[in-house]
Enzyme design. Structure first.
Site, PDB file in Angstrom:
ATOM      1  N   ARG A 162       0.844  -1.191   0.000  1.00 21.44           N
ATOM      2  CA  ARG A 162       0.000   0.000   0.000  1.00 21.44           C
ATOM      3  C   ARG A 162       0.882   1.244   0.000  1.00 21.44           C
ATOM      4  O   ARG A 162       1.905   1.275   0.680  1.00 21.44           O
ATOM      5  CB  ARG A 162      -0.904   0.049   1.258  1.00 21.44           C
ATOM      6  CG  ARG A 162      -2.187  -0.752   1.134  1.00 21.44           C
ATOM      7  CD  ARG A 162      -3.127  -0.131   0.106  1.00 21.44           C
ATOM      8  NE  ARG A 162      -4.361  -0.887  -0.083  1.00 21.44           N
ATOM      9  CZ  ARG A 162      -4.517  -1.865  -0.964  1.00 21.44           C
ATOM     10  NH1 ARG A 162      -3.515  -2.269  -1.722  1.00 21.44           N
ATOM     11  NH2 ARG A 162      -5.687  -2.472  -1.089  1.00 21.44           N
ATOM     12  N   GLU A 203      -3.367   7.829  -5.660  1.00 20.59           N
ATOM     13  CA  GLU A 203      -3.592   7.062  -6.896  1.00 20.59           C
ATOM     14  C   GLU A 203      -4.894   7.533  -7.547  1.00 20.59           C
ATOM     15  O   GLU A 203      -5.862   7.786  -6.826  1.00 20.59           O
ATOM     16  CB  GLU A 203      -3.670   5.558  -6.562  1.00 20.59           C
ATOM     17  CG  GLU A 203      -2.332   5.023  -6.067  1.00 20.59           C
ATOM     18  CD  GLU A 203      -2.327   3.514  -5.836  1.00 20.59           C
ATOM     19  OE1 GLU A 203      -3.324   2.838  -6.171  1.00 20.59           O
ATOM     20  OE2 GLU A 203      -1.324   3.014  -5.335  1.00 20.59           O
ATOM     21  N   HIS A 256       0.139   0.165  -9.792  1.00 22.93           N
ATOM     22  CA  HIS A 256      -0.716  -0.712  -8.956  1.00 22.93           C
ATOM     23  C   HIS A 256      -1.149  -1.954  -9.754  1.00 22.93           C
ATOM     24  O   HIS A 256      -2.345  -2.230  -9.900  1.00 22.93           O
ATOM     25  CB  HIS A 256      -1.932   0.055  -8.414  1.00 22.93           C
ATOM     26  CG  HIS A 256      -2.492  -0.548  -7.157  1.00 22.93           C
ATOM     27  ND1 HIS A 256      -3.067   0.215  -6.160  1.00 22.93           N
ATOM     28  CD2 HIS A 256      -2.564  -1.835  -6.706  1.00 22.93           C
ATOM     29  CE1 HIS A 256      -3.477  -0.587  -5.180  1.00 22.93           C
ATOM     30  NE2 HIS A 256      -3.180  -1.837  -5.492  1.00 22.93           N
TER      31      HIS A 256
END
Ligand code: 9EZ
Length: 288
Positions: A229, A258, A276
């Site tokens: 994360r 993000e 990601h």
């Protein structure tokens, strides 16, 4: 039963829900649109994009369950949901293999400078001496967070003949030992590891877990991977440590903001980045 799917979910998952409920798929809603819509629904399904805030939960007059297609629930105010008797469920396991494999892809890419070499060769430069690598065998891997993903990384890296140490305050020494992993303090892990990989959830306790103070304690040859994360590592501290020669390299799949644009980490050639992608496999999308 009415179900709102607010983030992209695999077609198999949507079809499975349609067998039991009236399902609406509305992705990319603004906060206001979600607050306006949620009152009609008994269940909400999200991935990591939709922020399920206390405000959204308060507006969910009929809401009984919030499903997270995936693992981390840091985009959901679990406390606010629980206070209203709304159950939050995730899908641990669905992404585990994909996350572990992306982590190992990042380790090997770092160890052998694959992205940089690829870019230079296609730019017309045959530069072999710039890209001297390092083997993983006999190196010490420090795993921070020995849960589902951390444990699968340990198993795979054991097969590559790495020595594996881990820091996780919630795991027993017996559990670790059975996997051939030595549990150590964070301090010892920072001092001993040649590679450090993070596999904790993002919580108030893990935000900034690796900051300037921690990065001052590592070997200068260390390579750091974050496929867990954004925010577990302080981005500015990581950038400064790599630029300042305190850390040899890093590979980062997740960011504090993000979608990430103009992130500070993009400005460093020794920091590899992916958008990601750890759970972006056909198998993980169907399985989670
Ligand atoms: C925190 C953790 C692991 C950890 C793991 C889990 C809630 N939580 N926190 C710090 N499940 C390593 C370091």
């Amino acid at each position: 039963m009415r179900v709102l799917i607010a983030d992209p979910v695999a077609e198999e998952g949507i079809e499975a829900l349609r067998a039991h409920a009236a399902v609406d798929v509305k992705t990319g809603m603004s906060r206001d649109e979600l607050v306006a819509a949620i009152g009609e629904y008994d269940a909400l399904v999200v991935r990591s994009e939709t922020k399920v805030t206390a405000e959204v939960i308060a507006a969910g007059k009929k809401l009984q369950v919030i499903g997270r297609a995936g693992v981390g629930v840091d985009n959901i105010d679990v406390e606010a949901a629980t206070a209203k008797g709304i159950v939050v469920v995730n899908a641990p396991g669905g992404n585990t293999t994909s996350a572990a494999e992306h982590t190992i892809a990042m380790m090997l890419a770092l160890a052998r400078h694959i992205p940089q070499a690829n870019a230079r060769l296609k730019g017309g430069e045959w530069r072999r001496s710039d890209f001297m690598g390092t083997e993983l065998r006999n190196k010490t891997l420090g795993i921070v967070g020995l849960g589902n993903v951390g444990s699968e990384v340990a198993r795979r890296c054991g097969a590559m003949e790495m020595r594996i140490i881990a820091y996780d305050p919630l795991v027993s020494a017996d559990y670790a030992r059975n996997m051939g992993v030595e549990l150590v303090s964070l301090e010892e892990l920072l001092q001993k590891a040649d590679f450090i990989t993070l596999h904790t959830p993002l919580t108030d306790k893990t935000r900034g877990l690796i900051g300037a103070r921690e990065l001052a304690r590592v070997k200068p040859t260390v390579r750091i991977i974050n496929c867990a994360r954004g925010g577990i590592i302080d981005e500015e501290a990581l950038f400064n440590a790599v630029e300042g020669g305190k850390v040899a390299g890093a590979a980062v799949d997740v960011f504090t903001q993000e979608p990430a644009k103009d992130n500070i980490l993009f400005g460093c050639d020794r920091i590899l980045v992916t958008p990601h992608l750890a759970a972006s496999t056909a198998e993980a999308q169907a399985g989670a």
